[in-house]
Design a protein around this motif. Structure first.
Motif, short mmCIF file in Angstrom:
data_model
loop_
_atom_site.label_atom_id
_atom_site.label_comp_id
_atom_site.label_asym_id
_atom_site.label_seq_id
_atom_site.Cartn_x
_atom_site.Cartn_y
_atom_site.Cartn_z
N SER A 96 8.17 -1.11 3.31
CA SER A 96 6.93 -1.41 2.58
C SER A 96 5.86 -1.82 3.57
O SER A 96 6.12 -2.62 4.48
N LEU A 97 4.66 -1.26 3.41
CA LEU A 97 3.50 -1.62 4.24
C LEU A 97 2.43 -2.23 3.35
O LEU A 97 2.09 -1.66 2.30
N TYR A 98 1.90 -3.38 3.77
CA TYR A 98 0.98 -4.14 2.94
C TYR A 98 -0.44 -4.11 3.50
O TYR A 98 -0.62 -4.14 4.72
N PRO A 99 -1.45 -4.09 2.62
CA PRO A 99 -2.85 -4.08 3.11
C PRO A 99 -3.16 -5.35 3.89
O PRO A 99 -2.74 -6.45 3.50
N GLY A 100 -3.86 -5.18 5.01
CA GLY A 100 -4.27 -6.33 5.82
C GLY A 100 -3.15 -6.99 6.58
O GLY A 100 -3.29 -8.10 7.07
N GLN A 101 -1.98 -6.29 6.67
CA GLN A 101 -0.84 -6.86 7.38
C GLN A 101 -0.23 -5.85 8.35
O GLN A 101 -0.29 -4.64 8.12
N VAL A 102 0.37 -6.39 9.40
CA VAL A 102 1.11 -5.56 10.37
C VAL A 102 2.60 -5.74 10.11
O VAL A 102 3.10 -6.86 10.08
N THR A 103 3.28 -4.62 9.88
CA THR A 103 4.74 -4.63 9.74
C THR A 103 5.33 -4.02 11.01
O THR A 103 5.01 -2.88 11.37
N ALA A 104 6.16 -4.79 11.71
CA ALA A 104 6.81 -4.28 12.92
C ALA A 104 8.09 -3.55 12.51
O ALA A 104 8.88 -4.07 11.72
N LEU A 105 8.27 -2.35 13.03
CA LEU A 105 9.53 -1.62 12.82
C LEU A 105 10.34 -1.75 14.10
O LEU A 105 9.89 -1.34 15.18
N VAL A 106 11.50 -2.39 13.98
CA VAL A 106 12.28 -2.78 15.15
C VAL A 106 13.65 -2.13 15.09
O VAL A 106 14.24 -2.00 14.02
N GLY A 107 14.15 -1.72 16.26
CA GLY A 107 15.49 -1.15 16.31
C GLY A 107 15.75 -0.54 17.67
O GLY A 107 14.82 -0.22 18.41
N GLU A 108 17.02 -0.41 18.01
CA GLU A 108 17.38 0.22 19.28
C GLU A 108 16.96 1.69 19.27
O GLU A 108 16.68 2.27 18.23
N ASN A 109 16.95 2.29 20.48
CA ASN A 109 16.74 3.73 20.53
C ASN A 109 17.83 4.41 19.73
O ASN A 109 19.00 4.03 19.81
N GLY A 110 17.45 5.41 18.94
CA GLY A 110 18.43 6.10 18.11
C GLY A 110 18.64 5.43 16.76
O GLY A 110 19.48 5.85 15.99
N ALA A 111 17.84 4.37 16.47
CA ALA A 111 18.00 3.67 15.19
C ALA A 111 17.34 4.43 14.04
O ALA A 111 17.59 4.13 12.88
N PRO A 123 12.06 14.34 3.91
CA PRO A 123 13.32 13.62 3.68
C PRO A 123 14.28 14.44 2.84
O PRO A 123 13.86 15.25 2.01
N ASP A 124 15.58 14.24 3.05
CA ASP A 124 16.60 14.91 2.23
C ASP A 124 16.71 14.22 0.87
O ASP A 124 17.11 14.84 -0.12
N ALA A 125 16.40 12.94 0.84
CA ALA A 125 16.48 12.17 -0.41
C ALA A 125 15.51 11.01 -0.32
O ALA A 125 15.10 10.62 0.78
N GLY A 126 15.13 10.45 -1.47
CA GLY A 126 14.28 9.27 -1.49
C GLY A 126 12.87 9.57 -1.97
O GLY A 126 12.51 10.72 -2.24
N GLU A 127 12.07 8.51 -2.08
CA GLU A 127 10.72 8.63 -2.65
C GLU A 127 9.70 7.91 -1.77
O GLU A 127 9.97 6.86 -1.20
N ILE A 128 8.51 8.52 -1.68
CA ILE A 128 7.37 7.92 -0.97
C ILE A 128 6.31 7.62 -2.01
O ILE A 128 5.94 8.50 -2.80
N ARG A 152 0.85 -1.20 0.00
CA ARG A 152 0.00 0.00 0.00
C ARG A 152 0.88 1.24 0.00
O ARG A 152 0.58 2.23 -0.64
N LEU A 153 1.98 1.16 0.78
CA LEU A 153 2.90 2.30 0.88
C LEU A 153 4.33 1.79 0.76
O LEU A 153 4.67 0.75 1.31
N THR A 154 5.14 2.53 0.01
CA THR A 154 6.55 2.17 -0.14
C THR A 154 7.42 3.41 0.08
O THR A 154 7.15 4.46 -0.49
N LEU A 155 8.43 3.25 0.91
CA LEU A 155 9.49 4.26 1.04
C LEU A 155 10.74 3.66 0.42
O LEU A 155 11.06 2.50 0.69
#
Length: 513
Positions: free
Chosen positions: A42-57, A72-77, A20-23
């Motif tokens: 990437s986030l998909y319809p009907g699904q949960v995507t966990a974003l994981v990382g230490e503090n400061g990640a 953002p300084d660079a990249g596409e949404i 549904r959404l792509t960065l």
């Protein structure tokens, strides 16, 4: 190093549904700090995507880019395969992106219905708000979500945190949001409320929403998420289906190393009593509290929410006044009437609410650390900058603080690193007793290991530590003895020798056995 070289080789992208959404290729820097570098999501319809990382990640920065707060300084949404820009929070909202934060931004003085439809209320043909339609539509949305118990006319301030979360979700439903971001949504919820939230997430999944779920709690991630994306130091290090990733592998990716033992091995060398508390009472919060804290000991305080642990600690630290009771430090009676009295005596309190009570946002790291120790870093009333820097460096280096420099504003640090600054600040006063209230709440596994290692180091040097914690592994892994509180009283005291979690929970809940 190129991204593909960093990517964990075992995790493969899987599933045929279109996102549904792509960065892609997202980078963002601030003065002196590279928050994100060439990351994808990437986030998909009907699904949960966990974003994981230490503090400061870089997790919070990514959420702010998704919600239009940062550019953002660079990249596409891309949303639905079309490139978009999100120049403002309103633009993100219009594109169907909504965020439910740890402390969701809603308006306490407005009704539930007004919060749900704020900014997109139904109008009459005269252009005024159609209050009747708004209330009925609010009831409809709440009913659909299984939240009939919430009255659409109730003022928001009269709801608990869990129900405020439900109102935030209802708001997302009312605009037919297709992308829902949940940032540490369970942080302030009870076990029952967390279960209700998970049912709600299942409902959102069945409704085809694409959900981004940010949490430090592995049990939650594995319970609710379908996919995961792992960030480390602002870079993408792995992504894929969660069913194919073991917890050990996830930890290794997060911290860049294997965390074999979360809790440090230590030989406790416990000495004489340092702090003795007897009959400590408060008119409404706690009654007849008595305990001893010994030299070189970590004394754990466990209990359910509302047991009165923090209130007792605030009294010991001179922050709140007691109605009766006595305290002695190294055999000398003390009666601190303020935090300054307690600090002077040698007792410091590191609060749970570090953002509100622990750090001064707007001041650099070195000044936050040196603030309570100005008598040591000044001469004849004149501050000596070199000594302030030296003091700060000594303590933050020992805590493995992640920052660009000691001049960085504390407000730009992640939660885990702010917690390290607070601990460093109070250790710099060279206390005899340090009270750590939920020392690792809301921080990641790598930062937890650093704080635990430092606690072990402190008691090895003869400092005495009281640790208030709601995390059973932390209580069992770090305490020499454990006091369990229930409803403002001490329910049990245990030596931590083959102590198990079930006994603690039973004592905390008042269950016999």
């Amino acid at each position: 190093m190129h991204m593909s070289a960093l990517r964990d080789p075992i995790i493969q992208q899987a599933g045929s549904a279109s996102p549904r959404l792509t960065l892609s290729g997202i980078s963002k820097s601030f003065p002196g700090v590279r928050a994100l570098h060439d990351v994808s999501l990437s986030l998909y319809p009907g699904q949960v995507t966990a974003l994981v990382g230490e503090n400061g990640a870089g997790k919070s920065t990514l959420v702010k880019i998704l919600t239009g707060i940062y550019q953002p300084d660079a990249g596409e949404i891309s949303i639905g395969g079309q490139a978009v820009t999100l120049p403002s929070a309103h633009a993100a909202f219009k594109h169907g992106i909504t965020a439910i934060h740890q402390e969701t931004v809603l308006f306490d003085d407005l009704s539930v219905a007004e919060n749900i439809f704020l900014g997109h209320a139904p109008k009459t043909r005269f252009g005024t708000i159609d209050w009747r339609t708004m209330r009925s539509q609010a009831r409809e949305v709440l009913d659909t979500m299984g939240a009939k118990h919430i009255d659409a006319d109730t003022r928001l301030r009269d709801l608990g945190i869990a129900n405020k979360h439900l109102v935030a979700v209802a708001r997302a439903m009312s605009i037919d949001a297709q992308i829902v971001i949940m940032d540490e949504p369970t942080a302030a919820l009870s076990a029952k409320e967390i279960e209700e939230l998970f049912l709600l997430i299942e409902f959102l999944k069945s409704d085809g929403k694409a959900i981004l779920f940010i949490s430090h709690k592995f049990d939650e991630i594995y319970r609710i998420a379908d996919r995961c994306t792992v960030f480390r130091d602002g870079e993408l290090v792995g992504e894929g289906l969660l069913a194919e990733i073991g917890q050990d592998q996830l930890v290794r990716m997060m911290v860049g190393r294997s965390v074999d033992r979360i809790f440090p091995n230590r030989e406790a060398a416990i000495g004489e009593p340092v702090l003795s508390v007897s009959g400590l009472s408060h008119p409404t919060e706690f009654d007849n509290i008595g305990f001893e804290l010994r030299k070189g000991e970590i004394l754990g305080f466990y209990g359910l929410v509302g047991a009165g642990r923090s209130e007792v600690m605030q009294a010991v630290a001179g922050i709140t006044r007691t109605s009766r009771g006595t305290m002695a430090l190294e055999g000398r009676t003390i009666a601190p009437k303020s935090a300054a009295d307690a600090i002077e005596a040698g007792i410091v309190y590191v609060p749970e609410e570090r953002g509100r009570q622990g750090v001064v946002i707007g001041l650099p790291i070195f000044q936050n650390v040196s603030l309570p120790s100005l008598a040591c870093t000044s001469k004849s009333g004149v501050l000596r900058l070199a000594e302030e820097f030296s003091l700060a460096r000594k303590y933050v280096e020992r805590l493995d603080l992640r920052a660009s420099s000691l001049s960085q504003d504390v407000g730009t640090l992640s939660g885990g690193n702010q917690q390290k600054v607070v601990i460093a600040k109070w250790l710099a006063t060279t206390p005899k007793v340090i009270i750590l209230d939920e020392p690792t709440k809301g921080i990641d596994i790598g930062s937890k290991a650093a704080v635990h290692g430092f606690m072990a180091e402190l008691v090895a040097q003869g400092l005495s530590v009281i640790m208030v914690s709601s995390e059973l592994p932390e209580i069992l892994g770090m305490s020499d003895r454990v006091i369990v509180m229930r409803e403002g009283r001490i329910a049990a005291l245990y030596d931590n020798n083959n102590l198990d979690a079930e006994r603690l929970v039973r004592a905390a809940a008042g269950i016999a056995g």
